[in-house]
Scaffold this motif. Structure first.
Motif, PDB file in Angstrom:
ATOM      1  N   GLY A  34       0.588  -1.169  -0.031  1.00 48.83           N
ATOM      2  CA  GLY A  34      -0.051  -0.042  -0.030  1.00 48.83           C
ATOM      3  C   GLY A  34       0.874   1.339   0.144  1.00 48.83           C
ATOM      4  N   ALA A  35       2.068   1.316   0.580  1.00 53.76           N
ATOM      5  CA  ALA A  35       3.043   2.537   0.783  1.00 53.76           C
ATOM      6  C   ALA A  35       3.512   2.615  -0.692  1.00 53.76           C
ATOM      7  CB  ALA A  35       4.083   2.259   1.688  1.00 53.76           C
ATOM      8  N   VAL A  36       4.208   1.775  -1.518  1.00 52.17           N
ATOM      9  CA  VAL A  36       4.833   2.040  -2.589  1.00 52.17           C
ATOM     10  C   VAL A  36       4.341   1.406  -3.780  1.00 52.17           C
ATOM     11  CG1 VAL A  36       6.872   2.646  -1.230  1.00 52.17           C
ATOM     12  CG2 VAL A  36       6.481   0.268  -2.011  1.00 52.17           C
ATOM     13  N   GLY A  37       3.529   0.132  -3.972  1.00 49.65           N
ATOM     14  CA  GLY A  37       2.846  -0.367  -4.650  1.00 49.65           C
ATOM     15  C   GLY A  37       3.473  -1.742  -5.266  1.00 49.65           C
ATOM     16  N   ALA A  38       4.702  -1.951  -4.787  1.00 50.71           N
ATOM     17  CA  ALA A  38       5.556  -3.093  -5.314  1.00 50.71           C
ATOM     18  C   ALA A  38       6.281  -3.857  -4.105  1.00 50.71           C
ATOM     19  CB  ALA A  38       6.403  -2.701  -6.491  1.00 50.71           C
ATOM     20  N   ASP A 130       1.306   7.368  -8.895  1.00 49.74           N
ATOM     21  CA  ASP A 130       1.118   8.583  -8.120  1.00 49.74           C
ATOM     22  C   ASP A 130       2.114   9.583  -8.071  1.00 49.74           C
ATOM     23  OD1 ASP A 130       2.855   6.797  -6.777  1.00 49.74           O
ATOM     24  OD2 ASP A 130       2.015   7.516  -4.670  1.00 49.74           O
ATOM     25  N   ILE A 131       3.386   9.210  -8.276  1.00 49.22           N
ATOM     26  CA  ILE A 131       4.401  10.012  -8.178  1.00 49.22           C
ATOM     27  C   ILE A 131       4.581  10.941  -9.753  1.00 49.22           C
ATOM     28  CG2 ILE A 131       6.992  10.679  -8.206  1.00 49.22           C
ATOM     29  CD1 ILE A 131       6.934   8.150  -6.086  1.00 49.22           C
ATOM     30  N   LEU A 132       4.006  10.031 -10.612  1.00 48.19           N
ATOM     31  CA  LEU A 132       3.986  10.534 -11.990  1.00 48.19           C
ATOM     32  C   LEU A 132       2.897  11.497 -12.221  1.00 48.19           C
ATOM     33  CD1 LEU A 132       4.881  10.566 -14.979  1.00 48.19           C
ATOM     34  CD2 LEU A 132       3.240   8.395 -15.292  1.00 48.19           C
ATOM     35  N   LEU A 133       1.774  11.385 -11.623  1.00 44.28           N
ATOM     36  CA  LEU A 133       0.532  12.320 -11.657  1.00 44.28           C
ATOM     37  C   LEU A 133       1.269  13.591 -10.830  1.00 44.28           C
ATOM     38  CD1 LEU A 133      -3.083  11.681 -11.671  1.00 44.28           C
ATOM     39  CD2 LEU A 133      -2.060  13.193  -9.685  1.00 44.28           C
ATOM     40  N   ASP A 134       1.736  13.537  -9.874  1.00 43.05           N
ATOM     41  CA  ASP A 134       2.231  14.777  -8.940  1.00 43.05           C
ATOM     42  C   ASP A 134       3.289  15.413  -9.808  1.00 43.05           C
ATOM     43  OD1 ASP A 134       0.833  13.941  -6.844  1.00 43.05           O
ATOM     44  OD2 ASP A 134       2.487  13.172  -5.694  1.00 43.05           O
ATOM     45  N   ARG A 135       4.168  14.874 -10.613  1.00 40.86           N
ATOM     46  CA  ARG A 135       4.913  15.565 -11.482  1.00 40.86           C
ATOM     47  C   ARG A 135       4.091  16.089 -12.652  1.00 40.86           C
ATOM     48  NH1 ARG A 135      10.301  13.529 -10.750  1.00 40.86           N
ATOM     49  NH2 ARG A 135      10.496  13.184  -8.416  1.00 40.86           N
ATOM     50  N   MET A 136       3.227  15.493 -13.281  1.00 44.41           N
ATOM     51  CA  MET A 136       2.388  16.051 -14.229  1.00 44.41           C
ATOM     52  C   MET A 136       1.429  17.086 -13.829  1.00 44.41           C
ATOM     53  SD  MET A 136       0.820  12.638 -16.068  1.00 44.41           S
ATOM     54  CE  MET A 136       0.026  13.642 -17.048  1.00 44.41           C
ATOM     55  N   ALA A 137       1.240  17.139 -12.614  1.00 43.43           N
ATOM     56  CA  ALA A 137       0.322  18.199 -11.903  1.00 43.43           C
ATOM     57  C   ALA A 137       1.255  19.872 -11.800  1.00 43.43           C
ATOM     58  CB  ALA A 137      -0.206  18.010 -10.546  1.00 43.43           C
ATOM     59  N   THR A 138       2.468  19.462 -11.667  1.00 41.55           N
ATOM     60  CA  THR A 138       3.440  20.558 -11.757  1.00 41.55           C
ATOM     61  C   THR A 138       3.873  21.050 -12.978  1.00 41.55           C
ATOM     62  OG1 THR A 138       4.189  19.897  -9.612  1.00 41.55           O
ATOM     63  CG2 THR A 138       5.758  21.342 -10.906  1.00 41.55           C
ATOM     64  N   GLU A 139       4.111  19.886 -14.059  1.00 40.88           N
ATOM     65  CA  GLU A 139       4.802  20.408 -15.224  1.00 40.88           C
ATOM     66  C   GLU A 139       3.633  20.375 -16.454  1.00 40.88           C
ATOM     67  OE1 GLU A 139       8.470  18.304 -15.996  1.00 40.88           O
ATOM     68  OE2 GLU A 139       8.987  18.203 -13.849  1.00 40.88           O
ATOM     69  N   VAL A 213      -7.467   8.808 -14.850  1.00 42.62           N
ATOM     70  CA  VAL A 213      -6.868   9.304 -13.500  1.00 42.62           C
ATOM     71  C   VAL A 213      -7.717   8.380 -12.668  1.00 42.62           C
ATOM     72  CG1 VAL A 213      -6.754  10.935 -11.902  1.00 42.62           C
ATOM     73  CG2 VAL A 213      -5.956  11.426 -14.160  1.00 42.62           C
ATOM     74  N   ARG A 214      -7.108   7.747 -11.500  1.00 45.29           N
ATOM     75  CA  ARG A 214      -7.782   7.135 -10.394  1.00 45.29           C
ATOM     76  C   ARG A 214      -7.662   7.649  -9.242  1.00 45.29           C
ATOM     77  NH1 ARG A 214      -9.965   1.845 -10.615  1.00 45.29           N
ATOM     78  NH2 ARG A 214     -10.535   0.934  -8.588  1.00 45.29           N
ATOM     79  N   GLN A 215      -8.559   7.843  -8.417  1.00 44.23           N
ATOM     80  CA  GLN A 215      -8.473   8.014  -6.912  1.00 44.23           C
ATOM     81  C   GLN A 215      -8.404   6.803  -5.875  1.00 44.23           C
ATOM     82  OE1 GLN A 215     -10.179  11.611  -5.823  1.00 44.23           O
ATOM     83  NE2 GLN A 215     -10.119  11.112  -3.397  1.00 44.23           N
ATOM     84  N   LEU A 216      -7.372   6.637  -5.158  1.00 46.45           N
ATOM     85  CA  LEU A 216      -7.113   5.494  -4.543  1.00 46.45           C
ATOM     86  C   LEU A 216      -7.631   5.815  -2.919  1.00 46.45           C
ATOM     87  CD1 LEU A 216      -3.243   4.818  -4.768  1.00 46.45           C
ATOM     88  CD2 LEU A 216      -5.278   4.045  -6.194  1.00 46.45           C
ATOM     89  N   ALA A 217      -8.108   4.856  -2.198  1.00 52.10           N
ATOM     90  CA  ALA A 217      -8.738   4.826  -1.052  1.00 52.10           C
ATOM     91  C   ALA A 217      -8.089   5.814  -0.297  1.00 52.10           C
ATOM     92  CB  ALA A 217      -8.977   3.542  -0.336  1.00 52.10           C
ATOM     93  N   ASP A 218      -6.808   5.834  -0.264  1.00 49.95           N
ATOM     94  CA  ASP A 218      -6.309   6.872   0.939  1.00 49.95           C
ATOM     95  C   ASP A 218      -6.088   8.495   0.069  1.00 49.95           C
ATOM     96  OD1 ASP A 218      -4.256   6.958  -1.277  1.00 49.95           O
ATOM     97  OD2 ASP A 218      -2.684   6.032   0.253  1.00 49.95           O
ATOM     98  N   GLY A 219      -6.780   8.677  -0.986  1.00 46.66           N
ATOM     99  CA  GLY A 219      -6.880  10.076  -1.448  1.00 46.66           C
ATOM    100  C   GLY A 219      -5.784  10.399  -2.414  1.00 46.66           C
ATOM    101  N   ARG A 220      -4.722   9.472  -2.648  1.00 49.04           N
ATOM    102  CA  ARG A 220      -3.831   9.573  -3.745  1.00 49.04           C
ATOM    103  C   ARG A 220      -4.589   9.494  -4.953  1.00 49.04           C
ATOM    104  NH1 ARG A 220       1.054   5.642  -2.436  1.00 49.04           N
ATOM    105  NH2 ARG A 220      -0.574   4.598  -1.507  1.00 49.04           N
TER     106      ARG A 220
END
Length: 306
Positions: A34-38, A130-139, A213-220
């Motif tokens: 759940g923390a890192v996905g792999a 999730d990290i990719l989406l965060d970077r896209m939100a900035t760039e 885009v998908r929203q996870l249960a923890d809000g990410r």
């Protein structure tokens, strides 16, 4: 969470039975997943496909059967739960994707098992969406907003018979579990697809609007789709990459749109270098995966859970 070890790695001494370990430590495994996905499970006693099958069963989740899925890939079942990851030729790159996100039906998690480590190449690239989406939100915020609000459609031409030379070579008969055109059309209608029969017996099918885009249960939020794989790799004798995807409003998704997304994903990708006996568990909602080209023998098996 972005700074957590990726993938999480659990090491054993070589004699530990993986099925027993998973059954006894599922809560710990799920926490790391759940923390890192792999999660990579390395050094356990997993000698063959039946042992891998037993390990997957010990996880306690429902099977997501390949035969009943809408996967584009040609695969071969080894056990009821276990199948080859992809029958595409060794020189074929399989680009980053969330498993079956180009369809309305997809698994929540994936298990991979390395039975024979590749002689050269053959890593499994993985990338946190999730990290990719965060970077896209900035760039690329406007592009991300378009993906999030419009969704996407995918178009795939399926042959009448399996074409193992393509990463998208599964026949329409196998994909739709249908022996006749009437049965195929009934399944497509139930799923909300549009379709066209081609003169050579192939079937061109277009999905309903699917999320990008998908929203996870923890809000990410995650960049949950097959756009990178489709845009980079959906090219064969039947399919052309840039014609395979569009926004939900039917406006084209261009090379200029995808170029920064692909560059970001490449920068965030970790290559999982397989060792014989390795088992990896991926959260399909959080992590994309693919396959690097390879030389020599390589046998990686997969099992999906609902």
């Amino acid at each position: 969470m972005a700074d957590s070890e990726f993938p999480a790695i659990i090491l054993a001494n070589g004699s530990t039975d993986l099925a027993g370990y998973i059954a006894a430590n599922k809560a710990q495994i799920d926490e790391q997943l759940g923390a890192v996905g792999a999660v990579l499970l390395r050094g356990f006693a997993v000698p063959d496909a039946p042992a891998f099958d037993a390990a997957v069963q010990s996880y306690g989740a429902d099977n997501f059967a390949y035969a009943e899925s809408l996967s584009n890939a040609v695969r071969v079942n080894v056990t009821q739960r276990v199948f080859t990851a992809n029958e595409a030729p060794p020189e074929t790159s399989i680009y980053l994707h969330h498993e079956m996100a180009q369809t309305p039906i997809y698994p929540s998690k994936l298990f991979f098992y390395c039975e024979i480590a590749p002689g050269e190449g053959g890593a499994t690239p993985i990338c946190r969406s999730d990290i990719l989406l965060d970077r896209m939100a900035t760039e690329t915020p406007e592009l991300l907003e378009a993906f999030a609000t419009k969704g996407v459609r995918y178009t795939n031409v399926m042959p009448a018979d399996n074409d193992a030379g393509s990463g998208q070579g599964r026949s329409w008969k196998s994909t739709l579990n249908a022996e006749t055109k009437d049965a195929a059309e009934a399944r497509l209608a139930k799923l909300g697809y549009t379709h066209e029969w081609l003169d050579n017996g192939s079937l061109r099918a277009t999905t309903p609007i699917l999320p990008a885009v998908r929203q996870l249960a923890d809000g990410r939020r995650t960049f949950f789709n097959q756009l990178i794989a489709a845009f980079r790799g959906w090219s064969d004798s039947r399919n052309t990459a840039h014609k395979s995807v569009c926004f939900g409003d039917d406006m084209p998704i261009t090379g200029a749109d995808m170029e920064p997304v692909i560059a970001l994903s490449d920068a965030l990708t970790y290559d999982l270098q397989w060792q014989a006996g390795d088992v990896a568990l991926l959260d399909n909602y959080l992590v994309m995966h693919g396959r690097r080209p390879f030389a020599g023998k390589r046998r990686v098996l997969a099992s999906l859970v609902a």
